[in-house]
Design a protein around this motif. Structure first.
Motif, short mmCIF file in Angstrom:
data_model
loop_
_atom_site.label_atom_id
_atom_site.label_comp_id
_atom_site.label_asym_id
_atom_site.label_seq_id
_atom_site.Cartn_x
_atom_site.Cartn_y
_atom_site.Cartn_z
N THR A 12 15.10 74.58 72.99
CA THR A 12 14.92 76.03 73.00
C THR A 12 14.59 76.55 71.60
N MET A 13 15.29 76.06 70.60
CA MET A 13 15.06 76.49 69.23
C MET A 13 13.63 76.12 68.77
N ARG A 14 13.20 74.90 69.09
CA ARG A 14 11.85 74.48 68.70
C ARG A 14 10.79 75.34 69.38
N ALA A 15 10.96 75.56 70.68
CA ALA A 15 9.98 76.35 71.42
C ALA A 15 9.95 77.78 70.92
N LEU A 16 11.08 78.32 70.56
CA LEU A 16 11.15 79.68 70.05
C LEU A 16 10.43 79.81 68.71
N ARG A 17 10.62 78.85 67.84
CA ARG A 17 9.92 78.88 66.54
C ARG A 17 8.41 78.83 66.75
N TRP A 18 7.97 77.96 67.64
CA TRP A 18 6.54 77.84 67.93
C TRP A 18 6.00 79.13 68.56
N GLY A 19 6.75 79.70 69.49
CA GLY A 19 6.30 80.92 70.16
C GLY A 19 6.12 82.08 69.19
N PRO B 97 16.58 82.10 79.83
CA PRO B 97 16.15 81.56 81.12
C PRO B 97 17.25 80.74 81.77
N ILE B 98 17.22 80.70 83.10
CA ILE B 98 18.17 79.93 83.89
C ILE B 98 17.44 78.77 84.55
N TYR B 99 18.06 77.59 84.45
CA TYR B 99 17.50 76.38 85.06
C TYR B 99 18.43 75.94 86.18
N GLY B 100 17.89 75.91 87.40
CA GLY B 100 18.71 75.72 88.58
C GLY B 100 18.95 74.28 88.94
N GLY B 101 19.95 73.66 88.31
CA GLY B 101 20.40 72.35 88.72
C GLY B 101 19.74 71.19 88.03
N PHE B 102 19.08 71.39 86.89
CA PHE B 102 18.42 70.29 86.20
C PHE B 102 18.31 70.59 84.72
N VAL B 103 18.22 69.52 83.93
CA VAL B 103 17.99 69.65 82.49
C VAL B 103 16.50 69.83 82.27
N PRO B 104 16.07 70.94 81.68
CA PRO B 104 14.63 71.20 81.57
C PRO B 104 13.95 70.32 80.54
N SER B 105 12.74 69.88 80.87
CA SER B 105 11.90 69.18 79.91
C SER B 105 11.43 70.17 78.85
N GLU B 106 10.80 69.64 77.81
CA GLU B 106 10.27 70.51 76.76
C GLU B 106 9.22 71.46 77.33
N ASP B 107 8.36 70.98 78.22
CA ASP B 107 7.35 71.84 78.84
C ASP B 107 8.00 72.98 79.60
N PHE B 108 9.06 72.65 80.34
CA PHE B 108 9.76 73.69 81.12
C PHE B 108 10.30 74.77 80.19
N VAL B 109 10.92 74.36 79.09
CA VAL B 109 11.49 75.32 78.14
C VAL B 109 10.40 76.20 77.55
N VAL B 110 9.29 75.60 77.17
CA VAL B 110 8.18 76.37 76.60
C VAL B 110 7.68 77.39 77.62
N TYR C 120 -0.34 78.12 80.52
CA TYR C 120 -1.25 77.79 79.41
C TYR C 120 -0.47 77.60 78.11
N ALA C 121 0.68 78.26 77.97
CA ALA C 121 1.53 78.03 76.80
C ALA C 121 1.96 76.57 76.74
N GLU C 122 2.27 75.98 77.90
CA GLU C 122 2.61 74.56 77.94
C GLU C 122 1.47 73.71 77.38
N TRP C 123 0.23 74.02 77.82
CA TRP C 123 -0.94 73.26 77.37
C TRP C 123 -1.12 73.40 75.86
N MET C 124 -0.92 74.61 75.36
CA MET C 124 -1.07 74.86 73.93
C MET C 124 0.02 74.14 73.14
N TYR C 125 1.22 74.11 73.68
CA TYR C 125 2.33 73.47 72.96
C TYR C 125 2.12 71.95 72.89
N ARG C 126 1.66 71.36 73.99
CA ARG C 126 1.37 69.93 73.97
C ARG C 126 0.27 69.62 72.97
N GLU C 127 -0.71 70.50 72.89
CA GLU C 127 -1.79 70.36 71.91
C GLU C 127 -1.23 70.43 70.49
#
Length: 460
Positions: free
Chosen positions: A259-266, A297-310, A339-346
Motif C-alpha cells: 500500500t505504501m509503495r502504491a501510494l508513493r507511485w500514485g 480499500p477492503i479486500y474480501g477474504g484474500f491477501v491482495p497482489s500488488e496489482d490489486f492494491v494499485v 490502466y493504472a495497473e498497466w502503468m505500474y507494471r510498466e
C-alpha cells in the motif's frame, strides 16, 4: 473495484413555473434521481451535506442500535421527502427536532415533516432504528451491503448497498461528509472512513470515532468491526492505517508495504493524494472482490497482489475523489484503475509495458467477450463486467498513443485536480482530453466506448 438525472431535470423545469404553481407541484421529493441503471436509488428535492452515524453493535445477537443524523438543504419546497433505507425497524424520526411522520415503502423511508421545508432551507433529520442489517444477494453483482463476518461485520456497499445499514441518499451524485461513532464490545475494534479520533472505554464497551471531512459517495462509506491486527505508517503527511483479520496476520506487513509503495507511485503519477489517510483492510469473508472504500480499500477474504492494491488505490483519485454522476460512466472508475495497473507494471519492469498489455488483449478475436459490451454504456448487468475494466483501459491506452505520454499524463493529473472532491462525466473527460491535447478526439472515444465489436485499426 466492483469492483444530474430526474432531480436536475425537475429543478430546471421548476424555473419556468410561477411561485404558486411551484408550491403545488414540487411539494414532494422524488423517490429516485432518475439513474436508468438504478431508478430507485437516491432521492430528489434536497442535497445531503453531512451524516453523523452513531451505532452500537452487539455481536451475540448481530444487532445494531443506531441513530443517523442527516444535515441537508432543500432544493425546492418540500412537504415530504425520502431516504433510501432497507435496514432494520425504524423507531423514531424527527426533522429539526420535531417528530415527523414516516412510512416504509419497499426500499424507501418516506418522511413528512411537521412543518414543510422551504426552498434553500438547511434542515436536520434524525432517524433511529434497531435490529439486524442484511446483505444483498445479486446474481451478477454478488454479495454486498452489511455483511456478517466471523467476529463482527463489514460494509462493502457498491453500487446501492449503503441503504442496507444507513438511511441515506444512496446515489453517487449526492456526496456528503461523515462522522462515525461506533460502540462495540471491548474485545473488538471498529474501523471506518477518514481519520481516527480518540477512542474511549466504558465498562465492557469500547467506542471508536472516525471523521471523514472530504465529501464521499454513500457506496464508499464503510464500517469494519472485528479483532484487527493493525499497523500504521506515513507517506509524506498521509497517515496509512492497515488492518487485517487475525487469519491474515502473517500478511499484515506485506499488505502495508504494498500500500505504501502504491501510494508513493500514485502521488507521482496522478498528483496529490486527495485524502488525509490511506491504508487497507483485509477481512475473512471470501467475497472474491475488493472495494475502494474511501481512504482504506477492503479486500474480501484474500491477501491482495500488488496489482490489486494499485487498482484500489488508483480509485482514490478516479472514482472516490472524482466521482461519477451516473452509473453508465463507471468506466471512468474501472477503466482508469485497470490502466493504472498497466502503468505500474510498466514502471516496475520496462519489459512489461502498457503497450505490450494492450497488444495482448487486442490480439483476441472479434468475438472475444471484451469486445461485446461497449464500456461507455454497458448496461446495469454488465457495469462490472470485463469489458468495462479492460476495454476501458484499452481506450485510455489508445488516447495515450494519440496524444503522447506527456500530454496523457497531464490529462490524468488535470482531471484529478480540476474535479477533486466533485464529479465527472465521460463528455467532460473527452472535452478535457481535447483541450489539453489540442486534438479532435470524439471519433476515438466513440469507437472505443460506444461501438460494439472489435475496433478496426485506422477506424479511430
Amino acid at each position: 473495484m466492483r469492483t444530474a438525472g430526474m432531480a436536475a431535470t425537475a429543478m430546471a423545469a421548476s424555473v419556468t413555473l410561477t411561485a404558486g404553481a411551484l408550491a403545488l407541484a414540487d411539494v414532494a421529493g422524488a423517490p429516485g434521481v432518475g439513474d436508468p441503471y438504478f431508478p430507485a436509488s437516491g432521492n430528489g428535492g434536497y442535497n445531503a451535506l453531512h451524516y453523523d452515524v452513531v451505532l452500537k453493535y452487539t455481536p451475540k445477537t448481530q444487532t445494531v442500535a443506531a441513530t443517523v443524523t442527516m444535515t441537508a438543504r432543500a432544493g425546492h419546497p418540500l412537504r415530504t421527502f425520502n431516504l433510501d433505507f432497507r435496514g432494520p425497524r425504524v423507531t423514531s424520526v424527527t426533522v429539526d427536532g420535531i417528530r415527523a411522520a414516516h412510512t416504509r415503502d419497499a426500499g424507501e423511508l418516506v418522511i413528512t415533516p411537521a412543518v414543510p421545508l422551504a426552498r434553500g432551507e438547511e434542515f436536520t433529520t434524525v432517524v433511529s432504528y434497531t435490529g439486524t442489517p442484511t446483505s444483498i444477494q445479486h446474481g451478477t453483482l454478488g454479495t454486498y451491503g452489511w455483511i456478517k463476518t466471523r467476529e463482527g461485520a463489514i460494509v462493502l456497499a457498491e453500487p446501492d448497498g449503503a441503504s442496507t445499514w444507513l438511511p441515506v441518499n444512496d446515489h453517487p451524485s449526492d456526496k456528503a461528509t461523515y462522522d462515525f461513532t461506533i460502540t462495540v464490545p471491548k474485545h473488538l475494534k471498529a474501523l471506518a472512513n477518514g481519520e481516527p479520533l480518540a477512542p474511549s472505554l466504558e465498562g465492557n464497551w469500547a467506542t471508536f470515532r472516525w471523521r471523514q471531512p472530504v465529501a464521499m459517495a454513500s457506496y464508499l462509506a464503510s464500517v469494519a468491526i472485528g479483532k484487527w491486527e493493525m499497523t500504521h505508517g506515513k507517506v509524506g503527511d498521509i497517515t496509512v492505517i492497515t488492518a487485517v483479520d487475525p487469519k491474515f496476520k502473517k500478511s499484515l506487513t506485506q499488505v502495508h508495504r504494498r500500500t505504501m509503495r502504491a501510494l508513493r507511485w500514485g502521488r507521482t503519477t496522478f498528483g496529490p493524494y486527495p485524502f488525509r489517510t490511506s491504508g487497507a483492510i483485509v477481512d475473512d469473508p471470501r467475497l472474491d472482490y475488493a472495494l475502494e472504500t474511501q481512504d482504506r480499500p477492503i479486500y474480501g477474504g484474500f491477501v491482495p497482489s500488488e496489482d490489486f492494491v494499485v487498482h484500489e488505490l488508483a480509485h482514490q483519485w478516479f472514482g472516490n475523489s472524482v466521482t461519477v454522476r451516473r452509473w453508465k460512466d463507471i468506466w471512468l472508475n474501472e477503466g482508469f484503475a485497470t490502466y493504472a495497473e498497466w502503468m505500474y507494471r510498466e514502471h516496475r519492469s520496462k519489459k512489461d509495458s502498457a503497450a505490450k498489455t494492450f497488444r495482448s488483449y487486442y490480439r483476441q478475436p472479434a468475438k472475444a467477450p471484451i469486445f461485446q459490451t461497449p464500456p461507455g454504456a454497458p448496461g446495469r448487468e454488465q457495469m462490472f463486467g470485463f469489458p468495462v475494466y479492460v476495454r476501458g483501459a484499452m481506450t485510455l491506452h489508445v488516447l495515450r498513443q494519440r496524444v503522447g505520454d506527456a500530454k496523457f499524463r497531464t490529462i490524468l493529473k488535470t482531471w484529478a485536480a480540476e474535479r477533486q472532491g466533485g464529479h465527472g462525466t465521460t463528455e467532460q473527460f473527452v472535452a478535457l482530453s481535447e483541450r489539453v491535447s489540442g486534438k479532435k478526439l470524439d471519433k476515438l472515444f466513440q469507437v472505443w466506448l460506444y461501438k460494439k465489436g472489435k475496433p478496426k485499426r485506422g477506424s479511430w
